[in-house]
Write an enzyme that holds these catalytic residues in place. Structure first.
Site, short mmCIF file in Angstrom:
data_model
loop_
_atom_site.label_atom_id
_atom_site.label_comp_id
_atom_site.label_asym_id
_atom_site.label_seq_id
_atom_site.Cartn_x
_atom_site.Cartn_y
_atom_site.Cartn_z
N HIS A 17 0.84 -1.20 0.00
CA HIS A 17 0.00 0.00 0.00
C HIS A 17 0.88 1.25 0.00
O HIS A 17 0.62 2.21 -0.73
CB HIS A 17 -0.89 0.03 1.25
N LYS A 41 -16.74 -6.36 5.89
CA LYS A 41 -15.57 -7.24 5.80
C LYS A 41 -15.07 -7.69 7.17
O LYS A 41 -14.07 -8.41 7.25
CB LYS A 41 -14.43 -6.51 5.08
N ARG A 90 -2.47 -6.04 -8.43
CA ARG A 90 -1.44 -7.05 -8.21
C ARG A 90 -1.54 -8.09 -9.33
O ARG A 90 -1.14 -7.82 -10.43
CB ARG A 90 -1.60 -7.69 -6.82
N SER A 128 -3.00 -7.82 2.76
CA SER A 128 -3.29 -7.69 4.18
C SER A 128 -3.70 -9.04 4.76
O SER A 128 -3.33 -9.39 5.89
CB SER A 128 -4.40 -6.66 4.41
P1 ADP Z 1 -10.03 -3.33 -0.61
O1 ADP Z 1 -10.77 -4.02 0.50
O2 ADP Z 1 -10.70 -2.07 -1.07
O3 ADP Z 1 -9.62 -4.21 -1.75
P2 ADP Z 1 -7.25 -3.30 0.30
O4 ADP Z 1 -6.79 -2.62 1.52
O5 ADP Z 1 -7.17 -4.78 0.27
O6 ADP Z 1 -8.73 -2.76 0.10
O7 ADP Z 1 -6.47 -2.77 -0.95
C1 ADP Z 1 -6.56 -1.42 -1.36
C2 ADP Z 1 -5.95 -1.27 -2.75
O8 ADP Z 1 -4.55 -1.54 -2.70
C3 ADP Z 1 -6.50 -2.22 -3.81
O9 ADP Z 1 -6.55 -1.52 -5.06
C4 ADP Z 1 -5.47 -3.31 -3.87
O10 ADP Z 1 -5.44 -3.95 -5.13
C5 ADP Z 1 -4.20 -2.51 -3.64
N1 ADP Z 1 -3.09 -3.33 -3.09
C6 ADP Z 1 -3.15 -4.17 -2.05
N2 ADP Z 1 -1.95 -4.74 -1.82
C7 ADP Z 1 -1.10 -4.24 -2.77
C8 ADP Z 1 0.27 -4.46 -3.10
N3 ADP Z 1 1.01 -5.34 -2.43
N4 ADP Z 1 0.80 -3.78 -4.13
C9 ADP Z 1 0.03 -2.91 -4.82
N5 ADP Z 1 -1.28 -2.67 -4.59
C10 ADP Z 1 -1.84 -3.32 -3.57
#
Ligand code: ADP
Length: 158
Positions: A17, A41, A90, A128
């Site tokens: 992130h 969630k 990803r 996460s």
């Molecule tokens: P959500 O529940 O909205 O998917 P996340 O916190 O899981 O929220 O992810 C937020 C954003 O960050 C999403 O667009 C996800 O694809 C992106 N993301 C998560 N992990 C990574 C990573 N390792 N590298 C790049 N982008 C990521």
């Protein structure tokens, strides 16, 4: 002065992130990390904890604000006069969901654009969920998250 919003659950905020935020901050003058309440969630961390951890992980990155929200994303975007939604991509597996969400958001307001940034190595496979699973099983999440997030995970899963 284009403001962009990077929305997510951030449960918790990872180095993946942080990479997206830093790259967005290099392109736009103001980046708002929008931490979604997302009670559906059933997040491990409360909204204010997720906001505080993202703030600590992004300390020193200029032009960035971390703000929690429990409303419709589009209302949050309008409230902050943002023009662009940033999301990270990803694997191919992210694509379908992200594409659908971008399409729905475009239906809600066609003037707001969604911009995807490809995940960068070495944090491109980070999620996460995996970080929480590794921490719960006693593995070291040090390489994947800010030390404050690691400490919070240890405390939450103890
Ligand atoms: P959500 O529940 O909205 O998917 P996340 O916190 O899981 O929220 O992810 C937020 C954003 O960050 C999403 O667009 C996800 O694809 C992106 N993301 C998560 N992990 C990574 C990573 N390792 N590298 C790049 N982008 C990521």
């Amino acid at each position: 002065m284009t403001t962009v919003v990077y929305p997510g659950t951030f449960d918790p905020f990872t180095n993946g992130h942080a990479d997206i935020v830093k790259r967005a901050a290099a392109l736009f003058p103001r980046v708002i990390v929008g931490v979604a309440a997302n009670a559906r969630k059933a997040p491990l961390f409360a909204l204010d904890e997720r906001v505080a951890l993202a703030e600590q992980a992004l300390e020193g990155v200029s032009g960035v604000a971390v703000i929690g929200f429990g409303t419709l994303l589009m209302d949050f975007i309008h409230h902050h006069k943002a023009r662009v939604i940033v999301r990270g991509l990803r694997a191919l597996s992210d694509f379908e969901y992200e594409f659908q969400m971008a399409g729905m958001n475009r239906r809600l307001d066609p003037t707001i654009e969604t911009l995807f940034l490809p995940a960068a190595e070495p944090d491109g496979a980070l999620s996460s969920s995996f970080v929480k699973e590794i921490a719960a099983l006693g593995g070291d999440v040090g390489p994947f998250v800010h030390p404050a997030v690691k400490a919070a995970l240890t405390a939450a899963l103890r």
